[in-house]
Design a protein around this motif. Sequence first.
Motif, short mmCIF file in Angstrom:
data_model
loop_
_atom_site.label_atom_id
_atom_site.label_comp_id
_atom_site.label_asym_id
_atom_site.label_seq_id
_atom_site.Cartn_x
_atom_site.Cartn_y
_atom_site.Cartn_z
N GLY A 56 0.79 -1.23 0.00
CA GLY A 56 0.00 0.00 0.00
C GLY A 56 0.81 1.27 0.00
N GLY A 57 2.13 1.14 0.07
CA GLY A 57 3.00 2.31 -0.02
C GLY A 57 3.51 2.85 1.30
N SER A 58 3.18 2.23 2.41
CA SER A 58 3.72 2.67 3.70
C SER A 58 5.19 2.27 3.80
CB SER A 58 2.94 2.05 4.84
OG SER A 58 1.59 2.47 4.82
N THR A 59 5.97 3.15 4.40
CA THR A 59 7.41 2.90 4.45
C THR A 59 7.93 2.87 5.89
OG1 THR A 59 7.88 5.27 4.24
CG2 THR A 59 7.79 3.99 2.21
N ASN A 60 9.02 2.16 6.07
CA ASN A 60 9.72 2.11 7.35
C ASN A 60 11.22 2.08 7.08
OD1 ASN A 60 7.60 1.65 9.57
ND2 ASN A 60 7.05 0.15 8.01
#
Length: 120
Positions: A56-60
């Motif tokens: 979904g495009g969430s980054t860490n």
Amino acid sequence: VQLQASGGGLVQAGGSLRLSCVASRAITSVFNPVHMGWYRQAPGKERELVADITSGGSTNYADSVIGRFAISRANARKTVYLQMNNLKPEDTAVHYCNGYFPDGATTWNWGQGTKVTVSS
């Protein structure tokens, strides 16, 4: 699926590089749902995850690269990118990409990686 990383090289401290990794032989319906990560392995050390991006495009990011690295993905191209700025000698490593499951297990076989060398 074959993971083909590129974009590494020799750069001075403070410089930038943009890495790319293509999941070749994968169709987009296989690539798109997969969470992707960039990993690196320095000489004599274990491979570590430095940045990841969900389907979904969430980054860490690992603490060591926060504010310097940015991960992104282009699903139509089955490609994940890692923009690396303000590089430091401790970033020297072979960098790899791979998919990962929620438990951290990787999705596919490792590719050859791309070597990043940062001189002081």
